[in-house]
Structures are given as C-alpha cells and as structure tokens.
Write an enzyme that holds these catalytic residues in place. Structure first.
Site, PDB file in Angstrom:
ATOM      1  N   PRO A 269       0.815  -1.211   0.000  1.00 57.11           N
ATOM      2  CA  PRO A 269       0.000   0.000   0.000  1.00 57.11           C
ATOM      3  C   PRO A 269       0.854   1.269   0.000  1.00 57.11           C
ATOM      4  O   PRO A 269       1.897   1.325   0.643  1.00 57.11           O
ATOM      5  CB  PRO A 269      -0.748  -0.104   1.337  1.00 57.11           C
ATOM      6  CG  PRO A 269       0.202  -0.852   2.218  1.00 57.11           C
ATOM      7  CD  PRO A 269       0.976  -1.787   1.338  1.00 57.11           C
ATOM      8  N   GLY A 270       0.403   2.255  -0.729  1.00 54.31           N
ATOM      9  CA  GLY A 270       1.044   3.566  -0.690  1.00 54.31           C
ATOM     10  C   GLY A 270       0.047   4.557  -0.115  1.00 54.31           C
ATOM     11  O   GLY A 270       0.136   5.000   1.030  1.00 54.31           O
ATOM     12  N   TYR A 311      -5.463  13.583 -12.366  1.00 51.67           N
ATOM     13  CA  TYR A 311      -6.557  12.612 -12.356  1.00 51.67           C
ATOM     14  C   TYR A 311      -7.760  13.030 -11.521  1.00 51.67           C
ATOM     15  O   TYR A 311      -8.384  12.197 -10.867  1.00 51.67           O
ATOM     16  CB  TYR A 311      -6.116  11.175 -12.029  1.00 51.67           C
ATOM     17  CG  TYR A 311      -4.930  10.946 -11.142  1.00 51.67           C
ATOM     18  CD1 TYR A 311      -3.821  10.263 -11.656  1.00 51.67           C
ATOM     19  CD2 TYR A 311      -4.904  11.364  -9.822  1.00 51.67           C
ATOM     20  CE1 TYR A 311      -2.728  10.008 -10.847  1.00 51.67           C
ATOM     21  CE2 TYR A 311      -3.817  11.109  -9.015  1.00 51.67           C
ATOM     22  CZ  TYR A 311      -2.727  10.430  -9.529  1.00 51.67           C
ATOM     23  OH  TYR A 311      -1.652  10.172  -8.730  1.00 51.67           O
ATOM     24  N   CYS A 337       0.972  29.263 -15.088  1.00 53.46           N
ATOM     25  CA  CYS A 337       0.384  29.780 -16.320  1.00 53.46           C
ATOM     26  C   CYS A 337      -0.228  28.665 -17.157  1.00 53.46           C
ATOM     27  O   CYS A 337       0.158  28.418 -18.307  1.00 53.46           O
ATOM     28  CB  CYS A 337       1.421  30.574 -17.092  1.00 53.46           C
ATOM     29  SG  CYS A 337       1.883  32.030 -16.162  1.00 53.46           S
ATOM     30  N   TYR A 365       1.450  10.810  -3.337  1.00 57.15           N
ATOM     31  CA  TYR A 365       1.553  11.315  -4.723  1.00 57.15           C
ATOM     32  C   TYR A 365       1.410  12.841  -4.772  1.00 57.15           C
ATOM     33  O   TYR A 365       0.832  13.379  -5.711  1.00 57.15           O
ATOM     34  CB  TYR A 365       0.511  10.627  -5.625  1.00 57.15           C
ATOM     35  CG  TYR A 365       0.590   9.130  -5.508  1.00 57.15           C
ATOM     36  CD1 TYR A 365       1.672   8.441  -6.050  1.00 57.15           C
ATOM     37  CD2 TYR A 365      -0.354   8.397  -4.791  1.00 57.15           C
ATOM     38  CE1 TYR A 365       1.797   7.076  -5.900  1.00 57.15           C
ATOM     39  CE2 TYR A 365      -0.227   7.024  -4.632  1.00 57.15           C
ATOM     40  CZ  TYR A 365       0.844   6.374  -5.187  1.00 57.15           C
ATOM     41  OH  TYR A 365       0.977   5.031  -5.023  1.00 57.15           O
TER      42      TYR A 365
END
Ligand SMILES: *Cc1c(COP(=O)(O)O)cnc(C)c1O
Length: 410
Positions: A269-270, A311, A337, A365
């Site tokens: 797991p992360g 995402y 920008c 992440y």
C-alpha cells in the site's frame, strides 16, 4: 487536523503558527495517522503471516521511510533510486521488493546485486533473467488477472490493455520459460490499480492467483498489491480493511491448505498508509472577483500538487486562518500559467489575502510528484512526531534550480 478554540492543530501543533515558522507552501505529515493506518492494515488478517511493503513512490522522504521501518513496514520500490533510498533509510535488501516496469535489464541486474526481491512483469525480461541467472536468483512474477478496478483510468492497471503485468492468458508461455531456464519462482504478484471499493474485486482476483499458484512448486509468498481506497470527503466509501482482511485471510488459509504449505501474504500500500496523514498548506495571494466566480489564488500550483489536474482527485480545502463559519463559495486556483484549479465551487470560511488554506489528503503522490515547472522552488516538508514538528526537507533555493545547468558561451 483538529479544531480547538478556533485554531487548527495536528497533535497540538498549531498549523497557522507552523506555516509562519516554515513559510508556505508547506507539506505537513502526521506520524500518528501514518501509524494508525499501518497498524490497521497490519492487524486485519488475523494469524496469516503478513508483510506490508510500503509503496514508497507515494512519499519517499527518508524520514517517512525510517518512520515506517520503525513501525515494522517493509518496502516496495519501482526504481533503483527508490531501492537506494530504502537502503539509506535502513531497510535490509531482503525487506525490499523491486517492481520495475519497462526498465532496462541493466537496472534489474543492479537490483539483483543489491539482493532485493525482483518482481518481473514481462516475458522477454523473464527470459533474459533466466538466461543470466537460471534458478540461482529467486524471482517473483507479476501477473495481470484482468480484473477491472481503479478510480481513474490512469491508475487502473489490471485491464486487458494495461502495460503492467504478464497476462494470465500467457500462463502456458510463462511456464515454458520457467521450465526451460529452471527459474526459481518464489512469489506471485498482482496489483489491480488504485481505489478498490469492495472486497469482492480483491477476492475475485485472488482466486485467479490461487488457481495459477498451483503451477509453481517453490512459492513463499503471494503479493496482492494495493489499491485500497481512502476517504477524500466525509461520508466517502472506503475499502473496509477489516472485512477484506477476514474474507481474504479465510480464502488464503484454505488455499495454503490445498497448496500444502503456509505461504506469506504481502501487500504494497502507498496511498492507504500516507494519503490522509498529509496536509498541504498554502497562502492566499489574491482574492479575485470575476462576473461569475470568486477565485482564490494561492502561492502554489500544479507544480507542487498535480493530482487534481492529472486525475481529477478531490482534496478538501479548509481556510485555517478563519474558523468563523461564514461560508462563501470560491474556486481555488494556483499561480501557474496553465489552468490549475485545485477546487471548484468550494464552501470555505471567508477568505482574505494572506489567509492560509490547508489541502487534505496531501500525503500520497503529492510532494513525490512535485516539479520545478515555471521555475518555482519545491516546498519544504515537516513531520509531526510525538507532538513536535520536525523539518524533514528544506525548501529549495534558487541555487537548486541552476545546480546542474551548464552555461555555455554564446
Ligand atoms: C503504485 C503501486 C502501489 C501502490 O498503490 P496505492 O494505490 O498507492 O496503494 C503498489 N504496488 C505497485 C506495483 C505500484 O506500482
């Protein structure tokens, strides 16, 4: 993050004070939350021999790695550099699983020399591996069971067109290669993708692995990957780890009985471990009213937190400078920008220039995907451990931007 006397804190550390002390933007991690998540997973499978291999690509700070090691975690790495970071943080090679995808064979050889467990996900690499090592180096095979899962197509890895894993339909070919080179296959692995909602997906995929496992005599473990879903909003459906633990432990035990030996169960797991432990603190630069929208422009952007743009991830946003409870509707944007919207139409306590906002679920992440785009400096990171704030990464300085550049005479 707790609210007490109109002030937000983590383990008693005041967050606005923290932002003042270290500046913004700032990543803040709560060690207690990391421990709680680790322990919850680690205890969910009863008496099955379990190894939790933290997927360190989600957050690779050395102090976080050391913290997880102290809790009893092992490590999942996807690059040789992550393996090196793991060694620096004190992990033994035997605790590290290396799961590369489309890397060079040279890098795989480096990992073999270090002595970590190698997880291969391509038949041609399996052949090269056999040619080089035969059965002398144990190996794990990453399979693709073609179970659809995942919250977003960019993080779903088990579907038929995925570049990850060796298709379960190629089993005859895998077995031919294993036999020809006398490979020592000690583990089978699957990782169906992130954001698995219910235990059923896991159980269906695991049945496929159990079936496949009967073809291999020397197995020591089965690695079920990860993909546990965490809460982004209050009321979100999350993976029920205890339910999954009970059901999977039961089917795993009956598989082991069939197989004739007790194998180890591995997970990597992360997000589950670090997502909710992280906050990202930013400062409001401007409040800008247009005909249709009130924008809150902050001192960060997709360069520091790309998940919402990459995402569509949702990060709850709280104005921690003002717990007054007069809500207004804002769209929170970055200073890059490009269109870098962090949150659309969010109800926040009234925001003024200078107010500090906290983005939740910024552990996984988040910093690990940060870049220097727009020639901005990457943020500092702070770990709150035993009620004290520790700076675990300095904010970058201008020198970091130009460190490796070579100016030629023109
Ligand atoms: C990214 C990754 C993980 C971790 O996934 P999470 O959704 O963060 O838990 C586990 N295993 C492999 C092989 C990965 O690539």
């Amino acid at each position: 993050m707790l609210l007490k006397n109109d002030r937000y804190n983590v383990q008693g550390v005041d967050l606005v004070d923290l932002a003042e002390a270290h500046g913004t933007p700032l990543y803040v991690y709560d060690a207690d939350k990391i421990k709680a998540q680790f322990d919850r997973l680690n205890n969910a499978f009863g008496d099955v021999k379990l190894r939790v291999k933290y997927a360190c690509k989600s957050l690779t700070n050395l102090s976080i790695l050391k913290l997880l090691r102290s809790y009893g975690s092992e490590l999942d790495c996807v690059s040789i550099q992550e393996v090196q970071l793991g060694l620096m943080a004190g992990f033994e090679p035997a605790q590290i699983l290396y799961t590369p995808n489309c890397v060079s064979f040279e890098e795989i050889k480096e990992a073999v020399e270090i002595g970590v467990m190698i997880n291969l996900d391509n038949i041609s690499i399996l052949e090269q591996f056999g040619h080089e090592y035969h059965g002398s180096v144990p190996v794990c095979i990453r399979l693709n069971p073609h179970i659809m899962a995942g919250g977003n197509k960019k993080i779903s890895t088990g579907h038929a067109d995925s570049k990850f894993g060796i298709s379960i339909y190629q089993m005859a070919h895998i077995l031919r290669v294993v036999k020809t080179y006398d490979l020592n296959v000690v583990g089978l692995h699957m990782h169906t993708g992130s954001d698995i909602l219910d235990a059923e997906v896991f159980l269906r995929a695991s049945e496929i692995l159990f079936d496949t496992a009967k073809n291999f005599e020397n197995l020591q473990f089965i690695d079920f990957g990860s993909g546990f879903k965490v809460a982004y909003k209050t009321g979100d459906i999350t993976t029920d780890i205890e339910d999954l633990g009970n059901k999977l432990a039961e089917s795993f035990k009956s598989f082991c009985a069939d197989y004739g030996r007790d194998l180890e169960m591995w997970f990597e797991p992360g997000k589950y471990i670090v997502s909710e432990a992280g906050l990202f603190l930013v400062k409001t630069n401007v409040v800008k009213t247009t005909p249709a929208t009130v924008f809150v422009g902050v001192d960060s952007g997709m360069n520091h937190l790309i998940r919402p743009m990459m995402y569509d991830s949702y990060h709850e946003i709280v104005n921690i400078s003002n717990a007054s409870d007069t809500k207004r509707v804002y769209t929170i944007v970055g200073y890059i920008c490009e269109t870098d919207t962090f949150g659309l139409d969010r109800k926040l306590d009234e925001v003024k220039a200078g107010d500090i906002l906290a983005f939740k679920n910024a552990g996984a992440y988040s910093f690990s995907m940060a870049s220097n785009y727009n020639s901005r400096l990457r943020p500092a990171e702070v770990l709150i451990l035993n009620g004290e704030a520790h700076l675990i990464r300095k904010r970058e300085v201008f020198e970091d931007l130009v460190r490796n550049q070579i100016e030629i005479d023109i």
